[in-house]
Design a protein around this motif. Structure first.
Motif, short mmCIF file in Angstrom:
data_model
loop_
_atom_site.label_atom_id
_atom_site.label_comp_id
_atom_site.label_asym_id
_atom_site.label_seq_id
_atom_site.Cartn_x
_atom_site.Cartn_y
_atom_site.Cartn_z
N ASN A 145 0.82 -1.20 0.00
CA ASN A 145 0.00 0.00 0.00
C ASN A 145 0.86 1.26 0.00
O ASN A 145 2.06 1.22 0.29
N SER A 146 0.23 2.37 -0.30
CA SER A 146 0.91 3.66 -0.27
C SER A 146 1.24 4.05 1.16
O SER A 146 0.43 3.86 2.07
N LEU A 147 2.44 4.59 1.36
CA LEU A 147 2.83 5.04 2.69
C LEU A 147 2.22 6.39 3.03
O LEU A 147 2.06 6.72 4.21
N ASP A 148 1.89 7.19 2.02
CA ASP A 148 1.29 8.51 2.23
C ASP A 148 -0.19 8.45 1.90
O ASP A 148 -0.60 7.81 0.93
N MET A 171 -4.52 1.46 -1.60
CA MET A 171 -4.14 0.49 -2.62
C MET A 171 -3.52 1.21 -3.82
O MET A 171 -3.94 2.31 -4.19
N ARG A 172 -2.53 0.56 -4.43
CA ARG A 172 -1.88 1.11 -5.62
C ARG A 172 -2.09 0.15 -6.79
O ARG A 172 -2.13 -1.08 -6.59
N TYR A 173 -2.22 0.73 -7.99
CA TYR A 173 -2.62 -0.08 -9.14
C TYR A 173 -1.71 0.20 -10.34
O TYR A 173 -1.15 1.30 -10.49
N THR A 174 -1.63 -0.82 -11.19
CA THR A 174 -1.01 -0.68 -12.51
C THR A 174 -2.03 -1.15 -13.54
O THR A 174 -2.90 -1.97 -13.24
N THR A 175 -1.91 -0.66 -14.77
CA THR A 175 -2.88 -1.02 -15.81
C THR A 175 -2.18 -1.18 -17.14
O THR A 175 -1.13 -0.56 -17.40
N THR A 176 -2.78 -2.01 -17.97
CA THR A 176 -2.28 -2.20 -19.34
C THR A 176 -3.02 -1.33 -20.34
O THR A 176 -2.69 -1.36 -21.52
N HIS A 177 -4.03 -0.57 -19.88
CA HIS A 177 -4.79 0.31 -20.77
C HIS A 177 -3.95 1.56 -21.06
O HIS A 177 -3.64 2.33 -20.13
N LEU A 178 -3.63 1.77 -22.31
CA LEU A 178 -2.78 2.91 -22.67
C LEU A 178 -3.52 4.24 -22.55
O LEU A 178 -2.89 5.28 -22.35
N ASP A 179 -4.86 4.23 -22.67
CA ASP A 179 -5.63 5.47 -22.60
C ASP A 179 -6.18 5.74 -21.20
O ASP A 179 -7.01 6.63 -21.03
N ALA A 180 -5.73 5.01 -20.20
CA ALA A 180 -6.23 5.21 -18.84
C ALA A 180 -5.57 6.43 -18.20
O ALA A 180 -4.42 6.77 -18.50
N ASP A 181 -6.33 7.10 -17.35
CA ASP A 181 -5.79 8.22 -16.57
C ASP A 181 -5.24 7.67 -15.26
O ASP A 181 -6.00 7.10 -14.45
N GLU A 182 -3.94 7.84 -15.03
CA GLU A 182 -3.29 7.34 -13.83
C GLU A 182 -2.96 8.53 -12.93
O GLU A 182 -2.06 9.31 -13.23
N TYR A 184 -2.78 10.55 -8.86
CA TYR A 184 -2.35 10.47 -7.48
C TYR A 184 -1.33 9.33 -7.28
O TYR A 184 -1.58 8.38 -6.54
N PRO A 185 -0.21 9.41 -7.96
CA PRO A 185 0.78 8.32 -7.87
C PRO A 185 1.51 8.32 -6.53
O PRO A 185 1.74 9.35 -5.91
N SER A 186 1.90 7.12 -6.11
CA SER A 186 2.74 6.91 -4.94
C SER A 186 3.85 5.95 -5.37
O SER A 186 3.58 4.78 -5.68
N ASP A 187 5.09 6.46 -5.42
CA ASP A 187 6.21 5.68 -5.94
C ASP A 187 5.90 5.16 -7.35
O ASP A 187 6.07 3.98 -7.66
N ARG A 188 5.37 6.06 -8.17
CA ARG A 188 5.11 5.84 -9.60
C ARG A 188 3.95 4.87 -9.86
O ARG A 188 3.71 4.49 -10.99
N LEU A 189 3.22 4.48 -8.82
CA LEU A 189 2.04 3.64 -9.00
C LEU A 189 0.81 4.45 -8.62
O LEU A 189 0.77 5.08 -7.56
N ALA A 190 -0.23 4.39 -9.47
CA ALA A 190 -1.42 5.22 -9.29
C ALA A 190 -2.29 4.69 -8.17
O ALA A 190 -2.44 3.47 -7.97
N VAL A 207 -13.88 3.76 -12.69
CA VAL A 207 -12.96 4.50 -11.83
C VAL A 207 -12.58 3.58 -10.68
O VAL A 207 -13.45 3.03 -9.99
N VAL A 208 -11.28 3.43 -10.47
CA VAL A 208 -10.76 2.62 -9.37
C VAL A 208 -10.02 3.56 -8.42
O VAL A 208 -9.08 4.24 -8.84
N ILE A 209 -10.46 3.62 -7.16
CA ILE A 209 -9.84 4.49 -6.18
C ILE A 209 -9.27 3.64 -5.06
O ILE A 209 -9.90 2.68 -4.60
N GLY A 210 -8.04 3.94 -4.62
CA GLY A 210 -7.33 3.08 -3.69
C GLY A 210 -7.72 3.19 -2.24
O GLY A 210 -7.31 2.35 -1.43
#
Length: 402
Positions: A145-148, A171-182, A184-190, A207-210
């Motif tokens: 999980n995100s520390l912040d 929660m932090r997420y990665t996606t294979t969708h090239l047109d997705a909006d990523e 509020y990143p935490s250590d480069r993970l949205a 919409v997926v919110i962590g």
């Protein structure tokens, strides 16, 4: 008028006071543990009451968000079953799934099928893995999980840019969708993803919110939480707030039934294994420290009569007349053998002991009388046992008589 004295308590028959004295510590510990468990359960039940419920005014309820949406013309309806959630999926509806992980795999697939191609919006609140992979294919949840908790948008999504910093860290997420909006990143993970719908008219999205913090009553006025929540949930005139429950079995497969151990988090299993290893290590450590037995003198002298009386009470309590008779006969044979010139190694042999006793007593053919006395069967009752003891004592006195 005479009264019978109460027999003194012994180690074999402790009194009620002694039992209470020995066990009151354990009883007190059990009462404290039970009270602590009830208190913790009560506190946790109060804390979880109405969580993410738009009708609840509790700290972790979401009534404030629902009222803000109502001021902007968005009506909110609450559903608790999968059938109601699927029926409500429409182009002018935002479907919020408050606890996606409570759904079974079959229910998650059915919900994904119902929302695909509807041109509406689906908002998933903190889905874990593998829930997010079924509800939003192409999205993967990171194990860490995100520390912040408070993060900056750092994306081109208009809703995120207008809201600014918000408490989406979780929660932090990665996606294979090239047109997705990523966002509020935490250590480069949205921690917030918006995935456009590829089919239909292209206006629908997921919409997926962590983290659910932006929806809580006590957090909605912090940072840009209110702005982000209103923009994510107010894009359509209707908001369907889906609160999944474990009692809803719609679309649940037989393979989705969870056992007791499936409901336990993995941390409990690892903790139990660690406790078992620690207990085994402690037992091995203590066993190595014991070492060989060392004989020690008793701190006080105990009279032989007390020892005999204590053992007799134990035999009586266990109704062990056979063992008592065996002990009496064996001890008598050991004491008689040296007196009649029989080695101790043959003291328990009738062929060696009985003839020597008959000769010493100057009795002819008396072996048949001595045999049942010294080697006979166990007595049938207490009276017979007392009689046997008297006869053995009389025999020993006769042999010792000069």
């Amino acid at each position: 008028m005479t009264t019978e004295a109460t027999p003194p308590s012994t180690a074999a028959s402790p009194s009620a006071r002694q039992v209470w004295t020995r066990t009151r510590g354990i009883a007190l510990a059990l009462v404290v543990l039970l009270a602590a468990a009830v208190a913790i359960a009560t506190i946790r039940s109060d804390a979880r009451h109405g969580t993410l419920d738009p009708r609840s005014a509790d700290r972790q309820g979401s009534r404030a968000v629902a009222e803000l949406l109502a001021d902007r013309g968005v009506d909110t309806s609450v559903v608790a079953t999968l059938d109601e959630a699927r029926a409500a999926a429409d182009a002018d509806t935002t479907l919020l799934v408050a606890a996606p992980d409570l759904l079974t795999p079959g229910q998650q697939r059915a919900l994904r099928t119902a929302t695909t191609g509807t041109a509406g919006r689906t908002v998933l609140v903190a889905p874990g893995s593998p829930s997010v992979e079924r509800l939003a294919p192409g999205v993967t949840a990171d194990p860490a999980n995100s520390l912040d908790s408070t993060l900056s948008p750092d994306c081109a999504l208009p809703a995120a840019r207008r809201a600014g910093t918000a408490e989406t860290g979780g929660m932090r997420y990665t996606t294979t969708h090239l047109d997705a909006d990523e966002c509020y990143p935490s250590d480069r993970l949205a921690t917030l993803l918006r995935i456009p719908e590829t089919g239909g008219d292209g206006t629908g999205d997921t919409v997926v919110i962590g983290a659910p913090d932006i929806l809580f009553n006590d957090r909605v006025d912090e940072q840009g939480n209110a702005s982000l929540a209103l923009q994510l949930l107010g894009s359509r005139p209707h908001l369907v707030w889906y609160l999944p429950t474990l009692s809803d079995t719609a679309a649940a497969d037989e393979d989705d039934q969870r056992g007791f151990f499936d409901l336990l988090p993995s941390g409990w299993l690892w903790g139990t294994l660690q406790l078992f290893i620690a207990a085994a290590g402690a037992a091995l450590w203590r066993a190595r420290r014991l070492g060989p037995l060392v004989p020690e003198n008793l701190p006080v002298a105990i009279r032989a009569s007390e020892t005999v009386e204590g053992r007799a009470r134990l035999y009586r309590k266990a109704n062990a007349r056979d063992r008592a008779a065996t002990a009496l006969r064996s001890t008598t044979r050991i004491r008689l053998a040296p007196l009649v010139g029989v080695p101790l190694t043959q003291a328990h042999t009738p062929e060696a002991l009985l003839p020597a006793l008959s000769a010493h007593l100057h009795r002819h053919g008396d072996g048949q009388t001595l045999h049942p006395l010294l080697f006979g069967p166990p007595p049938g009752d207490d009276a017979a046992l007392v009689s046997l003891a008297d006869q053995l004592d009389a025999l020993e006195r006769e042999v010792r008589r000069p």
